[in-house]
Motif scaffolding. Structure first.
Motif, PDB file in Angstrom:
ATOM      1  N   PHE A  81      -5.811   2.341   3.551  1.00  9.80           N
ATOM      2  CA  PHE A  81      -4.914   3.350   2.981  1.00  9.80           C
ATOM      3  C   PHE A  81      -4.953   3.317   1.452  1.00  9.80           C
ATOM      4  O   PHE A  81      -4.993   4.359   0.791  1.00  9.80           O
ATOM      5  N   ALA A  82      -4.938   2.102   0.880  1.00 10.57           N
ATOM      6  CA  ALA A  82      -4.956   1.990  -0.581  1.00 10.57           C
ATOM      7  C   ALA A  82      -6.228   2.599  -1.158  1.00 10.57           C
ATOM      8  O   ALA A  82      -6.195   3.314  -2.169  1.00 10.57           O
ATOM      9  N   ALA A 133       0.831  -1.201   0.000  1.00  3.85           N
ATOM     10  CA  ALA A 133       0.000   0.000   0.000  1.00  3.85           C
ATOM     11  C   ALA A 133       0.869   1.257   0.000  1.00  3.85           C
ATOM     12  O   ALA A 133       0.611   2.211  -0.749  1.00  3.85           O
ATOM     13  N   GLY A 134       1.901   1.264   0.826  1.00  8.88           N
ATOM     14  CA  GLY A 134       2.799   2.410   0.872  1.00  8.88           C
ATOM     15  C   GLY A 134       3.550   2.606  -0.431  1.00  8.88           C
ATOM     16  O   GLY A 134       3.699   3.742  -0.915  1.00  8.88           O
ATOM     17  N   TYR A 135       4.014   1.513  -1.014  1.00 13.38           N
ATOM     18  CA  TYR A 135       4.731   1.597  -2.290  1.00 13.38           C
ATOM     19  C   TYR A 135       3.794   2.116  -3.374  1.00 13.38           C
ATOM     20  O   TYR A 135       4.182   2.956  -4.202  1.00 13.38           O
ATOM     21  N   ALA A 136       2.550   1.639  -3.359  1.00 17.32           N
ATOM     22  CA  ALA A 136       1.571   2.087  -4.351  1.00 17.32           C
ATOM     23  C   ALA A 136       1.266   3.574  -4.197  1.00 17.32           C
ATOM     24  O   ALA A 136       1.088   4.287  -5.191  1.00 17.32           O
ATOM     25  N   GLY A 160      -8.474   2.737  -9.212  1.00 15.57           N
ATOM     26  CA  GLY A 160      -8.380   2.404  -7.792  1.00 15.57           C
ATOM     27  C   GLY A 160      -7.846   1.013  -7.543  1.00 15.57           C
ATOM     28  O   GLY A 160      -7.673   0.220  -8.472  1.00 15.57           O
ATOM     29  N   PRO A 161      -7.573   0.680  -6.287  1.00 13.84           N
ATOM     30  CA  PRO A 161      -7.016  -0.629  -5.935  1.00 13.84           C
ATOM     31  C   PRO A 161      -8.025  -1.755  -6.140  1.00 13.84           C
ATOM     32  O   PRO A 161      -9.227  -1.514  -6.261  1.00 13.84           O
ATOM     33  N   LEU A 214     -12.863  -1.337  -2.673  1.00 10.81           N
ATOM     34  CA  LEU A 214     -11.999  -1.937  -3.681  1.00 10.81           C
ATOM     35  C   LEU A 214     -12.833  -2.763  -4.666  1.00 10.81           C
ATOM     36  O   LEU A 214     -13.812  -3.412  -4.273  1.00 10.81           O
ATOM     37  N   ALA A 215     -12.433  -2.752  -5.923  1.00 11.46           N
ATOM     38  CA  ALA A 215     -13.001  -3.687  -6.892  1.00 11.46           C
ATOM     39  C   ALA A 215     -12.506  -5.079  -6.532  1.00 11.46           C
ATOM     40  O   ALA A 215     -11.385  -5.240  -6.046  1.00 11.46           O
ATOM     41  N   ALA A 216     -13.338  -6.093  -6.750  1.00 12.82           N
ATOM     42  CA  ALA A 216     -12.958  -7.435  -6.309  1.00 12.82           C
ATOM     43  C   ALA A 216     -13.360  -8.489  -7.324  1.00 12.82           C
ATOM     44  O   ALA A 216     -14.366  -8.359  -8.027  1.00 12.82           O
TER      45      ALA A 216
END
Length: 373
Positions: free
Chosen positions: A187-188, A152-155, A256-257, A227-229
């Protein structure tokens, strides 16, 4: 410990559909949503998938044997999860950065990590095994779910920098009960970061069945975070590949994530220190043997009229070569020097660490001289 059934509830009764393209008999089922993502997957590509899964299974078998022979301290088998790992990682781009758990041996290998470097960590020779920046995959994470926060942080960093990469995090069903994973999803979603969370639901978090920790599908949880799933048959390499491509397209487009639940099964123990017969019955194991991902793809190739024998022989040869090289490398790997414990702890010189190293070396010298404290 009594054997606990995973069938506390029917996880297929509600929620998202579980996408499948190959039946257990290898028959190809058309799929309006996913078929466009497989237009370039021809017979040769299917043969490559088969080879990859065969090599991965052999690496897993060899590593388990090495642990039993005292060459490795521990090993986390992935038997039965080959399609989930190969199908997904082969859908990524080289610049995408992956954050794995301790069971994604196939993901690391497919990204270019040498099998012996992967196993050197489990032997206790190296603290990490490889340089993450060379293959765009972080070293394996033992702390359950922590890698989701890293992804999440890297993204978020990718988004701030205006990049087009995606950060992927792999974890198991048990990790979805950890705070780290849930915080990573928050966070994402909040930052609409380009992250893909790939959950391998292998039905057992050590001895805890997934039906105990979740009263609904794991993929259903993603909607609560925004989030899309997708939910996919994790033993169907084609479906996993197509779903991962679809999810990556969604994330890379800036929508989005996303979250993928790959429904698979851990055929072996949680680790080589585990005895699954204490909590899992043979009937359940036998049921999942009929869904073996390698057998399923082999049957599909047979139905296509392919020269399956040549594909299998190629896979066996590649697996034999890897096993021989792996055993040669592991059994000749030198033990680390005591000072390796203090290397790469800090980027810059650190007085306290230098003092600790000095005192430790003095302590070791006492064994050579016979002196005592």
């Amino acid at each position: 410990m009594p054997i606990v059934s995973t069938q506390r509830m029917d996880l297929n009764a509600v929620g998202l559909p579980t996408h499948q393209l190959l039946t257990v008999n290898g028959e190809r089922e058309p799929h309006e949503e996913l078929d466009p993502y497989l237009r370039d997957i021809d017979e040769a590509a299917l043969g490559d998938f088969l080879r990859d899964m065969m090599v991965l299974r052999r690496m897993d078998t060899e590593a388990t044997a090495l642990q039993r022979q005292g060459e490795l301290g521990l090993w986390a088998p992935l038997l039965g999860q080959e399609a989930a790992q190969i199908g997904s990682v082969r859908a990524t781009q080289s610049e995408d950065f992956i954050f794995p758990s301790y069971r994604e041996h196939g993901v690391a290998w497919a990204r270019g990590v040498k099998a012996e470097d992967l196993l050197s960590v489990w032997r206790g020779v190296n603290p990490s095994g490889w340089d993450p920046n060379e293959v765009n995959i972080a070293c394996q994470q033992i702390v359950i779910g922590s890698q989701a926060l890293h992804a999440a942080g890297y993204a978020m960093g990718i988004k701030f920098d205006g990049g087009n990469q995606v950060a992927l995090s792999y974890f198991g069903d048990g990790a979805t009960s950890q705070g780290d994973v849930n915080e990573a999803l928050v966070f994402a979603a909040s930052y609409q970061a380009p992250a893909l969370f790939f959950c391998q639901n292998n039905h057992w978090a050590i001895s805890e069945p997934v039906g105990l920790q979740s009263r609904t599908q794991l993929a259903d949880r993603a909607a609560g975070f925004g989030l899309a799933a997708w939910r996919v048959d994790g033993n169907d390499v084609l479906a996993v590949h197509a779903v991962t491509r679809a999810a990556l397209e969604h994330v890379r487009s800036g929508a989005g994530p996303a979250f993928i639940e790959a429904v698979t099964y851990r055929m072996g123990p949680h680790t080589t220190a585990d005895d699954p017969t204490r909590y899992r019955d043979e009937a359940e194991l036998e049921h999942w043997r009929t869904k073996d991902p390698i057998q399923r793809l082999t049957k599909h190739l047979q139905l296509l009229g392919a020269d399956v024998k040549s594909y299998v022989q190629r896979g066996e040869q590649a697996a034999d070569e890897l096993a021989a090289e792996l055993r040669r490398a592991i059994t000749s790997m030198p033990d680390p020097q005591p000072t390796a414990l203090f290397a790469h702890v800090y980027a810059e010189p650190h007085a306290a660490l230098a003092q600790a190293e000095h005192e430790y070396l003095q302590y070791l010298e006492e064994f050579e001289t016979g002196e005592s404290l």
